[in-house]
Design a protein around this motif. Structure first.
Motif, mmCIF file in Angstrom:
data_model
loop_
_atom_site.group_PDB
_atom_site.id
_atom_site.type_symbol
_atom_site.label_atom_id
_atom_site.label_comp_id
_atom_site.label_asym_id
_atom_site.label_seq_id
_atom_site.Cartn_x
_atom_site.Cartn_y
_atom_site.Cartn_z
ATOM 1 N N GLY A 58 0.801 -1.221 0.000
ATOM 2 C CA GLY A 58 0.000 0.000 0.000
ATOM 3 C C GLY A 58 0.832 1.268 0.000
ATOM 4 O O GLY A 58 0.334 2.336 0.283
ATOM 5 N N ILE A 59 2.117 1.142 -0.339
ATOM 6 C CA ILE A 59 3.022 2.287 -0.353
ATOM 7 C C ILE A 59 3.423 2.573 -1.786
ATOM 8 O O ILE A 59 3.709 1.660 -2.553
ATOM 9 C CB ILE A 59 4.277 1.986 0.500
ATOM 10 N N CYS A 60 3.481 3.850 -2.140
ATOM 11 C CA CYS A 60 3.819 4.230 -3.507
ATOM 12 C C CYS A 60 5.250 3.861 -3.850
ATOM 13 O O CYS A 60 5.531 3.414 -4.943
ATOM 14 C CB CYS A 60 3.581 5.717 -3.712
ATOM 15 N N GLY A 61 6.196 4.030 -2.945
ATOM 16 C CA GLY A 61 7.554 3.578 -3.180
ATOM 17 C C GLY A 61 8.484 4.569 -3.847
ATOM 18 O O GLY A 61 9.535 4.178 -4.333
ATOM 19 N N HIS A 62 8.122 5.843 -3.904
ATOM 20 C CA HIS A 62 9.014 6.831 -4.499
ATOM 21 C C HIS A 62 10.348 6.923 -3.768
ATOM 22 O O HIS A 62 11.336 7.358 -4.341
ATOM 23 C CB HIS A 62 8.353 8.217 -4.516
ATOM 24 N N GLN A 63 10.380 6.507 -2.511
ATOM 25 C CA GLN A 63 11.620 6.571 -1.744
ATOM 26 C C GLN A 63 12.716 5.746 -2.417
ATOM 27 O O GLN A 63 13.897 6.059 -2.311
ATOM 28 C CB GLN A 63 11.411 6.089 -0.302
ATOM 29 N N GLU A 64 12.335 4.675 -3.116
ATOM 30 C CA GLU A 64 13.300 3.841 -3.831
ATOM 31 C C GLU A 64 14.030 4.655 -4.896
ATOM 32 O O GLU A 64 15.243 4.532 -5.061
ATOM 33 C CB GLU A 64 12.591 2.645 -4.477
ATOM 34 N N ILE A 65 13.284 5.486 -5.614
ATOM 35 C CA ILE A 65 13.876 6.333 -6.647
ATOM 36 C C ILE A 65 14.748 7.401 -5.996
ATOM 37 O O ILE A 65 15.861 7.659 -6.452
ATOM 38 C CB ILE A 65 12.784 6.985 -7.523
ATOM 39 N N VAL A 66 14.265 8.009 -4.931
ATOM 40 C CA VAL A 66 15.012 9.069 -4.248
ATOM 41 C C VAL A 66 16.367 8.540 -3.766
ATOM 42 O O VAL A 66 17.387 9.212 -3.907
ATOM 43 C CB VAL A 66 14.194 9.684 -3.091
ATOM 44 N N LYS A 67 16.416 7.329 -3.247
ATOM 45 C CA LYS A 67 17.686 6.745 -2.799
ATOM 46 C C LYS A 67 18.674 6.634 -3.959
ATOM 47 O O LYS A 67 19.862 6.902 -3.804
ATOM 48 C CB LYS A 67 17.458 5.363 -2.178
ATOM 49 N N LEU A 68 18.191 6.239 -5.115
ATOM 50 C CA LEU A 68 19.037 6.127 -6.292
ATOM 51 C C LEU A 68 19.594 7.491 -6.703
ATOM 52 O O LEU A 68 20.707 7.597 -7.192
ATOM 53 C CB LEU A 68 18.247 5.512 -7.452
ATOM 54 N N PHE A 69 18.811 8.542 -6.479
ATOM 55 C CA PHE A 69 19.192 9.883 -6.916
ATOM 56 C C PHE A 69 20.162 10.597 -5.977
ATOM 57 O O PHE A 69 20.704 11.635 -6.340
ATOM 58 C CB PHE A 69 17.954 10.764 -7.062
ATOM 59 N N THR A 79 8.022 14.191 -17.641
ATOM 60 C CA THR A 79 6.887 14.434 -16.744
ATOM 61 C C THR A 79 7.176 13.752 -15.416
ATOM 62 O O THR A 79 7.887 12.753 -15.355
ATOM 63 C CB THR A 79 5.544 13.895 -17.306
ATOM 64 N N MET A 80 6.599 14.349 -14.360
ATOM 65 C CA MET A 80 6.835 13.841 -13.008
ATOM 66 C C MET A 80 5.587 14.099 -12.169
ATOM 67 O O MET A 80 4.982 15.165 -12.259
ATOM 68 C CB MET A 80 8.027 14.589 -12.395
ATOM 69 N N GLY A 81 5.239 13.123 -11.356
ATOM 70 C CA GLY A 81 4.102 13.276 -10.457
ATOM 71 C C GLY A 81 4.422 14.204 -9.287
ATOM 72 O O GLY A 81 5.580 14.399 -8.925
ATOM 73 N N LYS A 82 3.363 14.754 -8.695
ATOM 74 C CA LYS A 82 3.557 15.726 -7.613
ATOM 75 C C LYS A 82 4.168 15.104 -6.359
ATOM 76 O O LYS A 82 4.905 15.763 -5.638
ATOM 77 C CB LYS A 82 2.244 16.419 -7.275
ATOM 78 N N ASN A 83 3.909 13.826 -6.101
ATOM 79 C CA ASN A 83 4.472 13.187 -4.903
ATOM 80 C C ASN A 83 5.983 13.007 -5.019
ATOM 81 O O ASN A 83 6.715 13.248 -4.062
ATOM 82 C CB ASN A 83 3.795 11.851 -4.622
ATOM 83 N N LEU A 84 6.449 12.600 -6.184
ATOM 84 C CA LEU A 84 7.887 12.465 -6.379
ATOM 85 C C LEU A 84 8.547 13.842 -6.334
ATOM 86 O O LEU A 84 9.603 14.012 -5.727
ATOM 87 C CB LEU A 84 8.204 11.759 -7.695
ATOM 88 N N ARG A 85 7.933 14.817 -6.960
ATOM 89 C CA ARG A 85 8.461 16.196 -6.943
ATOM 90 C C ARG A 85 8.622 16.679 -5.496
ATOM 91 O O ARG A 85 9.643 17.255 -5.129
ATOM 92 C CB ARG A 85 7.535 17.123 -7.714
ATOM 93 N N LYS A 86 7.625 16.412 -4.675
ATOM 94 C CA LYS A 86 7.674 16.820 -3.267
ATOM 95 C C LYS A 86 8.845 16.147 -2.550
ATOM 96 O O LYS A 86 9.569 16.791 -1.789
ATOM 97 C CB LYS A 86 6.350 16.476 -2.579
ATOM 98 N N LEU A 87 9.027 14.843 -2.783
ATOM 99 C CA LEU A 87 10.136 14.114 -2.152
ATOM 100 C C LEU A 87 11.493 14.636 -2.614
ATOM 101 O O LEU A 87 12.425 14.749 -1.809
ATOM 102 C CB LEU A 87 10.043 12.622 -2.452
ATOM 103 N N LEU A 88 11.620 14.951 -3.894
ATOM 104 C CA LEU A 88 12.882 15.507 -4.383
ATOM 105 C C LEU A 88 13.175 16.843 -3.713
ATOM 106 O O LEU A 88 14.304 17.101 -3.289
ATOM 107 C CB LEU A 88 12.853 15.661 -5.907
ATOM 108 N N ASP A 89 12.142 17.673 -3.590
ATOM 109 C CA ASP A 89 12.304 18.965 -2.909
ATOM 110 C C ASP A 89 12.708 18.769 -1.449
ATOM 111 O O ASP A 89 13.616 19.437 -0.958
ATOM 112 C CB ASP A 89 11.017 19.793 -2.984
ATOM 113 N N GLU A 90 12.029 17.866 -0.770
ATOM 114 C CA GLU A 90 12.322 17.609 0.645
ATOM 115 C C GLU A 90 13.746 17.110 0.859
ATOM 116 O O GLU A 90 14.338 17.346 1.897
ATOM 117 C CB GLU A 90 11.334 16.585 1.217
ATOM 118 N N ASN A 91 14.288 16.417 -0.128
ATOM 119 C CA ASN A 91 15.640 15.864 -0.023
ATOM 120 C C ASN A 91 16.702 16.730 -0.699
ATOM 121 O O ASN A 91 17.859 16.333 -0.797
ATOM 122 C CB ASN A 91 15.675 14.443 -0.590
ATOM 123 N N GLY A 92 16.291 17.897 -1.160
ATOM 124 C CA GLY A 92 17.236 18.829 -1.770
ATOM 125 C C GLY A 92 17.871 18.330 -3.054
ATOM 126 O O GLY A 92 19.006 18.682 -3.364
#
Length: 111
Positions: A58-69, A79-92
């Motif tokens: 039940g988790i989207c899993g964007h954190q997996e992508i953020v770790k790679l980045f 194109t990028m979804g708003k949830n991933l965009r938010k996570l990228l912003d939060e992680n600088g």
């Protein structure tokens, strides 16, 4: 040196949606030259192109992508979804929309 990340499905063009790409091209660039080009599989739950929702937990899993980045100097996307965009912003993590669909043209502009 700079680390540049581009989502791709065919190793020639940028993937339409960053979260659903098959892999990421990871360029290391130094003084206007490509030092390395590696391809990392997208282990995110959307990467199969079928599961556009959440994973089995039940988790989207964007954190997996953020770790790679982590450590990327620039993440390019089409194109990028708003949830991933938010996570990228939060992680600088820096990102910008690509001006071309062709990876060679995208990298040429950066060089």
């Amino acid at each position: 040196m700079k680390k540049i990340v581009i989502p791709t499905n065919d190793r020639e063009t940028i993937a339409v949606h960053i979260g659903r790409c098959l892999e990421f091209a990871v360029y290391t660039i130094d003084k206007g030259n490509i030092i390395t080009l590696e391809f990392e599989n997208n282990i995110h739950s959307h990467s199969d192109g079928k599961n556009a929702g959440k994973n089995s937990q039940g988790i989207c899993g964007h954190q997996e992508i953020v770790k790679l980045f982590y450590g990327a100097d620039l993440i390019l996307y089409y194109t990028m979804g708003k949830n991933l965009r938010k996570l990228l912003d939060e992680n600088g993590l820096p990102y910008q929309k690509a001006k071309s669909i062709y990876m060679k043209e995208i990298i040429k502009e950066i060089l």
